[in-house]
Design an enzyme around this catalytic site. Structure first.
Site, PDB file in Angstrom:
ATOM      1  N   SER A 113       0.814  -1.220   0.000  1.00 47.28           N
ATOM      2  CA  SER A 113       0.000   0.000   0.000  1.00 47.28           C
ATOM      3  C   SER A 113       0.844   1.265   0.000  1.00 47.28           C
ATOM      4  O   SER A 113       0.328   2.351  -0.258  1.00 47.28           O
ATOM      5  CB  SER A 113      -0.948   0.002   1.205  1.00 47.28           C
ATOM      6  OG  SER A 113      -1.898  -1.044   1.110  1.00 47.28           O
ATOM      7  N   GLY A 169      -4.462  -2.291  -0.958  1.00 48.76           N
ATOM      8  CA  GLY A 169      -3.638  -1.946  -2.109  1.00 48.76           C
ATOM      9  C   GLY A 169      -3.363  -0.453  -2.146  1.00 48.76           C
ATOM     10  O   GLY A 169      -3.913   0.309  -1.353  1.00 48.76           O
ATOM     11  N   GLY A 212      -2.664   3.537  -3.995  1.00 49.79           N
ATOM     12  CA  GLY A 212      -3.158   4.453  -5.004  1.00 49.79           C
ATOM     13  C   GLY A 212      -4.591   4.931  -4.817  1.00 49.79           C
ATOM     14  O   GLY A 212      -5.274   4.600  -3.848  1.00 49.79           O
ATOM     15  N   CYS A 249      -9.583  -2.163   3.311  1.00 52.25           N
ATOM     16  CA  CYS A 249      -8.812  -1.000   2.861  1.00 52.25           C
ATOM     17  C   CYS A 249      -9.168  -0.608   1.420  1.00 52.25           C
ATOM     18  O   CYS A 249     -10.270  -0.149   1.172  1.00 52.25           O
ATOM     19  CB  CYS A 249      -7.317  -1.269   3.039  1.00 52.25           C
ATOM     20  SG  CYS A 249      -6.317   0.246   3.036  1.00 52.25           S
ATOM     21  N   LEU A 250      -8.280  -0.808   0.447  1.00 55.07           N
ATOM     22  CA  LEU A 250      -8.630  -0.483  -0.938  1.00 55.07           C
ATOM     23  C   LEU A 250      -9.827  -1.309  -1.380  1.00 55.07           C
ATOM     24  O   LEU A 250     -10.693  -0.820  -2.115  1.00 55.07           O
ATOM     25  CB  LEU A 250      -7.445  -0.724  -1.874  1.00 55.07           C
ATOM     26  CG  LEU A 250      -7.695  -0.401  -3.347  1.00 55.07           C
ATOM     27  CD1 LEU A 250      -7.979   1.075  -3.557  1.00 55.07           C
ATOM     28  CD2 LEU A 250      -6.522  -0.844  -4.223  1.00 55.07           C
ATOM     29  N   GLN A 258     -12.892   0.450  -0.420  1.00 55.47           N
ATOM     30  CA  GLN A 258     -13.168   1.605  -1.275  1.00 55.47           C
ATOM     31  C   GLN A 258     -13.713   1.180  -2.634  1.00 55.47           C
ATOM     32  O   GLN A 258     -14.673   1.765  -3.151  1.00 55.47           O
ATOM     33  CB  GLN A 258     -11.895   2.431  -1.440  1.00 55.47           C
ATOM     34  CG  GLN A 258     -11.367   3.002  -0.129  1.00 55.47           C
ATOM     35  CD  GLN A 258      -9.912   3.430  -0.212  1.00 55.47           C
ATOM     36  OE1 GLN A 258      -9.301   3.393  -1.281  1.00 55.47           O
ATOM     37  NE2 GLN A 258      -9.336   3.827   0.914  1.00 55.47           N
ATOM     38  N   ASN A 273      -3.521   2.160   6.977  1.00 57.13           N
ATOM     39  CA  ASN A 273      -2.587   2.714   6.000  1.00 57.13           C
ATOM     40  C   ASN A 273      -3.373   3.085   4.758  1.00 57.13           C
ATOM     41  O   ASN A 273      -3.527   2.283   3.841  1.00 57.13           O
ATOM     42  CB  ASN A 273      -1.478   1.710   5.659  1.00 57.13           C
ATOM     43  CG  ASN A 273      -0.577   2.221   4.557  1.00 57.13           C
ATOM     44  OD1 ASN A 273      -0.583   3.410   4.236  1.00 57.13           O
ATOM     45  ND2 ASN A 273       0.204   1.342   3.954  1.00 57.13           N
ATOM     46  N   TYR A 314      -7.142   7.627   1.207  1.00 51.52           N
ATOM     47  CA  TYR A 314      -8.459   7.918   0.656  1.00 51.52           C
ATOM     48  C   TYR A 314      -9.535   7.351   1.573  1.00 51.52           C
ATOM     49  O   TYR A 314      -9.266   6.450   2.375  1.00 51.52           O
ATOM     50  CB  TYR A 314      -8.607   7.324  -0.748  1.00 51.52           C
ATOM     51  CG  TYR A 314      -7.687   7.956  -1.762  1.00 51.52           C
ATOM     52  CD1 TYR A 314      -8.144   8.973  -2.607  1.00 51.52           C
ATOM     53  CD2 TYR A 314      -6.354   7.561  -1.874  1.00 51.52           C
ATOM     54  CE1 TYR A 314      -7.294   9.569  -3.537  1.00 51.52           C
ATOM     55  CE2 TYR A 314      -5.502   8.158  -2.793  1.00 51.52           C
ATOM     56  CZ  TYR A 314      -5.976   9.151  -3.620  1.00 51.52           C
ATOM     57  OH  TYR A 314      -5.134   9.749  -4.526  1.00 51.52           O
ATOM     58  N   HIS A 320      -7.243  -2.429   9.127  1.00 54.30           N
ATOM     59  CA  HIS A 320      -6.669  -3.750   8.859  1.00 54.30           C
ATOM     60  C   HIS A 320      -6.912  -4.717  10.012  1.00 54.30           C
ATOM     61  O   HIS A 320      -6.160  -4.732  10.991  1.00 54.30           O
ATOM     62  CB  HIS A 320      -5.162  -3.627   8.609  1.00 54.30           C
ATOM     63  CG  HIS A 320      -4.828  -2.994   7.300  1.00 54.30           C
ATOM     64  ND1 HIS A 320      -4.755  -3.710   6.125  1.00 54.30           N
ATOM     65  CD2 HIS A 320      -4.596  -1.697   6.966  1.00 54.30           C
ATOM     66  CE1 HIS A 320      -4.469  -2.885   5.127  1.00 54.30           C
ATOM     67  NE2 HIS A 320      -4.373  -1.667   5.615  1.00 54.30           N
ATOM     68  N   GLU A 325      -6.353  -7.775   9.983  1.00 54.43           N
ATOM     69  CA  GLU A 325      -5.302  -8.800   9.947  1.00 54.43           C
ATOM     70  C   GLU A 325      -3.971  -8.255  10.440  1.00 54.43           C
ATOM     71  O   GLU A 325      -2.931  -8.903  10.300  1.00 54.43           O
ATOM     72  CB  GLU A 325      -5.140  -9.315   8.511  1.00 54.43           C
ATOM     73  CG  GLU A 325      -4.257  -8.480   7.596  1.00 54.43           C
ATOM     74  CD  GLU A 325      -4.784  -7.113   7.229  1.00 54.43           C
ATOM     75  OE1 GLU A 325      -4.026  -6.304   6.668  1.00 54.43           O
ATOM     76  OE2 GLU A 325      -5.977  -6.822   7.513  1.00 54.43           O
TER      77      GLU A 325
END
Length: 361
Positions: A50, A221, A223, A248-249, A252, A290, A293, A332, A334
């Site tokens: 990430s 992930g 970006g 996380c990503l 989103q 982490n 966005y 997260h 995990e």
């Protein structure tokens, strides 16, 4: 005679200069400068996909005291640079395989130490995330630094071929879509007797359903989530058909696929001490995060319920999709090296898959 450290500079896109000393790889590097507040877990930070395209600043003043431990890696090193107040040249840990300086050199990651990390953090908190360069000579023209943009982040960190972990266990067949997955996501599924088939981010919905999954895990992930238009289109075809858990990503992207919106935070959430309120209960969990966005929860209230919220800035930390058999979290569960407060969410995913299997019988 002790070798003199080589002078280096961290130059921000607004022209602010911090003078320090080189360690790690001796190269010039431009990246998006972010800070993380973790007091430990630097092995995981350096190998977290990430952080692709970013120069990472550690707010904790001493880094490297327990060395580098490959067993704790979350993936391949993706950071563009590393900024610390002080690094430990002689770590002490029976698990350590090498020191921090050697690892950064071997990985091609430039580092700078001896800078005022507290002041740099204040600047980022005040002005927001900005680009920076680690260099030996202060540049006269900062155009390249100012125009730097993280591109092809997910494609650069995702696996390129499908592979299976724990193939002999068939209690639950999980497809993990790899957008830049941390290894501990797979580990948490494996200890719960799942067969985990990891597929590239470029996989189509048809390719995923052809694996007959009991559930789909959407990984973390790097970006901007809105850059991943193909991934979002594939998720639109999967929502409501198979139980989905996003992290996380993945959280989103799932929201975007369901019609929601995302936006960039001023300086993001990075560290292992982010408080998250359970909106369906009374607890507040300490979480590892982490991300830069967030999901705009109001944009998706017609199909999803906000179930977790950041206790500091009230941003969305989790969504449940009651009619679609999906849920997702921004943090997260995990997390390694911790905290472990929200590992129970993997058990919730297992129960979702079990209920779905029973409904088909």
């Amino acid at each position: 005679m002790k070798k003199m450290k080589k002078k280096a500079y961290l130059v921000l896109e607004d022209g602010t200069v911090f003078e320090g000393y080189r360690f790690g790889a001796e190269k010039v590097s431009i990246g998006e400068l972010v800070f993380t507040t973790g007091m430990c877990g630097y092995c995981e930070t350096l190998t977290d996909p990430s952080y692709f395209g970013q120069i990472v600043l550690q707010t904790f003043p001493l880094i490297g005291n327990y060395g580098i431990i490959p067993e704790d890696f979350e993936g391949k090193p993706c950071v563009k640079g590393y900024v610390v107040r002080e690094y430990c040249e002689h770590p002490s840990n029976f698990r350590a395989k090498m020191d921090l300086n050697s690892y950064l050199k071997d990985s091609g990651i430039p580092g700078i130490c001896g800078v005022d990390t507290r002041q740099i953090t204040r600047i980022i908190r005040e002005h927001g995330v900005m680009n920076a360069i680690i260099c030996d000579v202060k540049p006269n023209d900062l155009t390249e630094v100012q125009q730097y943009k993280i591109e092809n982040a997910v494609a650069s960190t995702s696996c390129q071929e499908t592979y299976t972990l724990n193939p002999d266990h068939v209690d639950y067949n999980v497809v993990l879509v790899d957008y830049g997955a941390k290894r501990n996501i797979s580990r948490e599924l494996l200890v719960r007797n799942c067969r985990v088939t990891v597929v590239p981010s470029s996989s189509s919905a048809n390719e995923i359903t052809a694996l007959s999954p009991d559930g789909i895990m959407l990984s973390n992930g790097p970006g901007d989530p809105q850059d991943n238009k193909y991934c979002i289109e594939q998720l639109k075809l999967l929502i409501g058909r198979i139980p989905i858990f996003g992290i996380c990503l993945g959280h989103q992207l799932l929201a975007l696929a369901a019609g929601g919106k995302t936006y960039k935070l001023k300086y993001g959430h990075r560290g292992a001490n982010q408080p998250v309120r359970d909106l369906l209960g009374t607890r507040t969990f300490i979480t590892s995060q982490n991300h830069g966005y967030a999901v705009e929860s109001k944009s998706i209230h017609n199909v999803a319920t906000e179930i977790f919220q950041n206790a500091n800035d009230h941003t969305c930390e989790g969504l449940e999709y009651p009619q679609m058999n999906c849920f997702s979290v921004q943090f997260h569960p995990e997390a390694c090296s911790g905290p472990k407060d929200t590992e129970f969410l993997f058990n919730r995913f297992i129960k979702m898959m079990e209920a779905s299997k029973n409904a088909k019988r």
